[in-house]
Scaffold this motif. Structure first.
Motif, PDB file in Angstrom:
ATOM      1  N   VAL A 188       0.859  -1.181   0.000  1.00 28.52           N
ATOM      2  CA  VAL A 188       0.000   0.000   0.000  1.00 28.52           C
ATOM      3  C   VAL A 188       0.896   1.233   0.000  1.00 28.52           C
ATOM      4  O   VAL A 188       2.045   1.186   0.455  1.00 28.52           O
ATOM      5  CB  VAL A 188      -0.966   0.031   1.213  1.00 28.52           C
ATOM      6  N   ALA A 189       0.364   2.344  -0.523  1.00 26.53           N
ATOM      7  CA  ALA A 189       1.126   3.596  -0.526  1.00 26.53           C
ATOM      8  C   ALA A 189       0.184   4.759  -0.268  1.00 26.53           C
ATOM      9  O   ALA A 189      -0.959   4.761  -0.741  1.00 26.53           O
ATOM     10  CB  ALA A 189       1.847   3.789  -1.854  1.00 26.53           C
ATOM     11  N   ASP A 190       0.667   5.728   0.479  1.00 27.54           N
ATOM     12  CA  ASP A 190      -0.112   6.932   0.703  1.00 27.54           C
ATOM     13  C   ASP A 190      -0.094   7.771  -0.576  1.00 27.54           C
ATOM     14  O   ASP A 190       0.968   7.950  -1.180  1.00 27.54           O
ATOM     15  CB  ASP A 190       0.474   7.739   1.869  1.00 27.54           C
ATOM     16  N   PRO A 191      -1.249   8.289  -1.010  1.00 29.66           N
ATOM     17  CA  PRO A 191      -1.308   9.097  -2.238  1.00 29.66           C
ATOM     18  C   PRO A 191      -0.397  10.324  -2.213  1.00 29.66           C
ATOM     19  O   PRO A 191       0.008  10.815  -3.277  1.00 29.66           O
ATOM     20  CB  PRO A 191      -2.785   9.508  -2.321  1.00 29.66           C
ATOM     21  N   LEU A 192      -0.037  10.811  -1.046  1.00 31.31           N
ATOM     22  CA  LEU A 192       0.888  11.943  -0.938  1.00 31.31           C
ATOM     23  C   LEU A 192       2.219  11.632  -1.628  1.00 31.31           C
ATOM     24  O   LEU A 192       2.889  12.528  -2.146  1.00 31.31           O
ATOM     25  CB  LEU A 192       1.103  12.269   0.547  1.00 31.31           C
ATOM     26  N   LEU A 193       2.575  10.376  -1.671  1.00 30.71           N
ATOM     27  CA  LEU A 193       3.821   9.934  -2.312  1.00 30.71           C
ATOM     28  C   LEU A 193       3.849  10.299  -3.800  1.00 30.71           C
ATOM     29  O   LEU A 193       4.903  10.544  -4.363  1.00 30.71           O
ATOM     30  CB  LEU A 193       3.945   8.418  -2.140  1.00 30.71           C
ATOM     31  N   PHE A 194       2.671  10.351  -4.422  1.00 31.61           N
ATOM     32  CA  PHE A 194       2.587  10.553  -5.873  1.00 31.61           C
ATOM     33  C   PHE A 194       2.368  12.000  -6.292  1.00 31.61           C
ATOM     34  O   PHE A 194       2.466  12.313  -7.472  1.00 31.61           O
ATOM     35  CB  PHE A 194       1.454   9.694  -6.448  1.00 31.61           C
ATOM     36  N   SER A 195       2.076  12.874  -5.347  1.00 30.71           N
ATOM     37  CA  SER A 195       1.644  14.220  -5.713  1.00 30.71           C
ATOM     38  C   SER A 195       2.693  15.310  -5.548  1.00 30.71           C
ATOM     39  O   SER A 195       2.478  16.429  -5.996  1.00 30.71           O
ATOM     40  CB  SER A 195       0.402  14.590  -4.897  1.00 30.71           C
ATOM     41  N   ARG A 196       3.834  15.016  -4.960  1.00 32.63           N
ATOM     42  CA  ARG A 196       4.771  16.081  -4.601  1.00 32.63           C
ATOM     43  C   ARG A 196       6.020  16.158  -5.472  1.00 32.63           C
ATOM     44  O   ARG A 196       6.540  17.240  -5.697  1.00 32.63           O
ATOM     45  CB  ARG A 196       5.178  15.916  -3.136  1.00 32.63           C
TER      46      ARG A 196
ATOM     47  N   GLU B 197       5.872   8.282 -11.602  1.00 33.79           N
ATOM     48  CA  GLU B 197       4.802   7.634 -12.379  1.00 33.79           C
ATOM     49  C   GLU B 197       5.177   6.204 -12.762  1.00 33.79           C
ATOM     50  O   GLU B 197       4.303   5.330 -12.839  1.00 33.79           O
ATOM     51  CB  GLU B 197       4.426   8.454 -13.613  1.00 33.79           C
ATOM     52  N   ASP B 198       6.470   5.927 -12.945  1.00 31.55           N
ATOM     53  CA  ASP B 198       6.896   4.550 -13.234  1.00 31.55           C
ATOM     54  C   ASP B 198       6.739   3.672 -11.998  1.00 31.55           C
ATOM     55  O   ASP B 198       6.338   2.507 -12.102  1.00 31.55           O
ATOM     56  CB  ASP B 198       8.336   4.514 -13.734  1.00 31.55           C
ATOM     57  N   TYR B 199       7.044   4.232 -10.821  1.00 31.35           N
ATOM     58  CA  TYR B 199       6.825   3.465  -9.587  1.00 31.35           C
ATOM     59  C   TYR B 199       5.358   3.089  -9.464  1.00 31.35           C
ATOM     60  O   TYR B 199       5.014   1.931  -9.239  1.00 31.35           O
ATOM     61  CB  TYR B 199       7.280   4.248  -8.344  1.00 31.35           C
ATOM     62  N   ARG B 200       4.507   4.080  -9.608  1.00 30.83           N
ATOM     63  CA  ARG B 200       3.070   3.839  -9.447  1.00 30.83           C
ATOM     64  C   ARG B 200       2.561   2.789 -10.438  1.00 30.83           C
ATOM     65  O   ARG B 200       1.784   1.908 -10.081  1.00 30.83           O
ATOM     66  CB  ARG B 200       2.324   5.154  -9.629  1.00 30.83           C
ATOM     67  N   ARG B 201       3.022   2.874 -11.680  1.00 30.87           N
ATOM     68  CA  ARG B 201       2.576   1.954 -12.725  1.00 30.87           C
ATOM     69  C   ARG B 201       3.096   0.536 -12.506  1.00 30.87           C
ATOM     70  O   ARG B 201       2.349  -0.439 -12.627  1.00 30.87           O
ATOM     71  CB  ARG B 201       3.059   2.491 -14.090  1.00 30.87           C
ATOM     72  N   ILE B 202       4.360   0.394 -12.155  1.00 32.60           N
ATOM     73  CA  ILE B 202       4.986  -0.933 -12.045  1.00 32.60           C
ATOM     74  C   ILE B 202       4.660  -1.609 -10.711  1.00 32.60           C
ATOM     75  O   ILE B 202       4.314  -2.784 -10.677  1.00 32.60           O
ATOM     76  CB  ILE B 202       6.506  -0.828 -12.273  1.00 32.60           C
ATOM     77  N   ALA B 203       4.775  -0.881  -9.613  1.00 31.87           N
ATOM     78  CA  ALA B 203       4.509  -1.478  -8.301  1.00 31.87           C
ATOM     79  C   ALA B 203       3.011  -1.654  -8.064  1.00 31.87           C
ATOM     80  O   ALA B 203       2.596  -2.606  -7.412  1.00 31.87           O
ATOM     81  CB  ALA B 203       5.115  -0.628  -7.192  1.00 31.87           C
ATOM     82  N   ASP B 204       2.213  -0.726  -8.555  1.00 31.27           N
ATOM     83  CA  ASP B 204       0.753  -0.753  -8.426  1.00 31.27           C
ATOM     84  C   ASP B 204       0.291  -0.947  -6.983  1.00 31.27           C
ATOM     85  O   ASP B 204      -0.491  -1.854  -6.673  1.00 31.27           O
ATOM     86  CB  ASP B 204       0.158  -1.834  -9.334  1.00 31.27           C
ATOM     87  N   PRO B 205       0.738  -0.070  -6.061  1.00 37.61           N
ATOM     88  CA  PRO B 205       0.314  -0.208  -4.667  1.00 37.61           C
ATOM     89  C   PRO B 205      -1.142   0.218  -4.492  1.00 37.61           C
ATOM     90  O   PRO B 205      -1.656   1.061  -5.236  1.00 37.61           O
ATOM     91  CB  PRO B 205       1.251   0.749  -3.924  1.00 37.61           C
ATOM     92  N   LYS B 206      -1.784  -0.355  -3.504  1.00 34.40           N
ATOM     93  CA  LYS B 206      -3.145   0.053  -3.147  1.00 34.40           C
ATOM     94  C   LYS B 206      -3.041   1.419  -2.462  1.00 34.40           C
ATOM     95  O   LYS B 206      -2.276   1.571  -1.501  1.00 34.40           O
ATOM     96  CB  LYS B 206      -3.768  -0.974  -2.200  1.00 34.40           C
ATOM     97  N   PRO B 207      -3.786   2.431  -2.944  1.00 35.42           N
ATOM     98  CA  PRO B 207      -3.701   3.745  -2.292  1.00 35.42           C
ATOM     99  C   PRO B 207      -4.510   3.800  -1.004  1.00 35.42           C
ATOM    100  O   PRO B 207      -5.698   3.464  -0.984  1.00 35.42           O
ATOM    101  CB  PRO B 207      -4.283   4.698  -3.352  1.00 35.42           C
ATOM    102  N   ILE B 208      -3.860   4.186   0.076  1.00 38.52           N
ATOM    103  CA  ILE B 208      -4.507   4.358   1.384  1.00 38.52           C
ATOM    104  C   ILE B 208      -3.894   5.602   2.035  1.00 38.52           C
ATOM    105  O   ILE B 208      -2.675   5.712   2.132  1.00 38.52           O
ATOM    106  CB  ILE B 208      -4.283   3.136   2.302  1.00 38.52           C
ATOM    107  N   SER B 209      -4.734   6.518   2.475  1.00 39.17           N
ATOM    108  CA  SER B 209      -4.245   7.724   3.155  1.00 39.17           C
ATOM    109  C   SER B 209      -3.939   7.410   4.610  1.00 39.17           C
ATOM    110  O   SER B 209      -4.850   7.089   5.384  1.00 39.17           O
ATOM    111  CB  SER B 209      -5.293   8.837   3.065  1.00 39.17           C
ATOM    112  N   PHE B 210      -2.658   7.465   4.967  1.00 35.60           N
ATOM    113  CA  PHE B 210      -2.256   7.173   6.346  1.00 35.60           C
ATOM    114  C   PHE B 210      -1.040   7.966   6.778  1.00 35.60           C
ATOM    115  O   PHE B 210      -0.556   7.805   7.897  1.00 35.60           O
ATOM    116  CB  PHE B 210      -1.972   5.666   6.526  1.00 35.60           C
TER     117      PHE B 210
END
Length: 163
Positions: free
Chosen positions: A117-125, A145-158
């Motif tokens: 899982v990954a916090d969406p903040l990781l992708f926005s900054r 964007e390559d991390y998000r595409r390849i790893a495909d973590p479930k987004p959870i705000s934490f």
């Protein structure tokens, strides 16, 4: 600890056509120190925490990825996964589930029993993320964007930004 993890990671990124670079550096203790050695800012770091999530019929291990300048809200993490409580895994469990020592865990799961899982903040900054690549002396700087595409973590705000 794990050149094996590094090799698996590089193979995965190459197969996915990722844009990344490898940075070899001395082992550093704090995430702020590692960022300086890598030539990145603290918030670009992607730190991974191995956690237990339990309750509500859920019992699982989670690799929770968040920006290095944030703290994890374990209650929010548990709720996001469907459980009622979360705690950090022991060093022995971390090693068994990631084949890495604490501090060298990349933000990728190579274990069937480790939910990513990954916090969406990781992708926005930032356009690039930096993280240890299975070894304390080797990091990767990877297009976000390559991390998000390849790893495909479930987004959870934490994640909570630390002042």
């Amino acid at each position: 600890m794990s050149l094996h993890t590094f090799d698996r990671l590089i193979s995965l990124l190459d197969a996915g056509g990722a844009r990344y670079r490898v940075v070899d550096h001395p082992s550093a203790g704090k995430t702020e120190e590692v960022a300086k050695v890598r030539g990145t800012v603290h918030g670009q770091g992607a730190k991974g925490l191995v956690c237990h999530v339990k309750g509500n019929g859920i019992k699982c291990h989670v690799l929770a990825v968040l920006p290095a300048d944030c703290q994890a809200d374990l209650a929010a993490l548990a709720k996001g996964v469907g459980g009622s409580r979360a705690s950090l895994a022991s060093p022995v469990e971390v090693a068994a589930l990631t084949d890495c020592v604490f501090g060298a865990i990349p933000p990728f799961s190579f274990h069937d029993e480790l939910l990513l899982v990954a916090d969406p903040l990781l992708f926005s900054r930032f356009d690039e993320l930096a993280f240890n690549a299975g070894l304390l002396e080797r990091s990767l700087i990877l297009a976000t964007e390559d991390y998000r595409r390849i790893a495909d973590p479930k987004p959870i705000s934490f994640a909570r930004l630390v002042d």
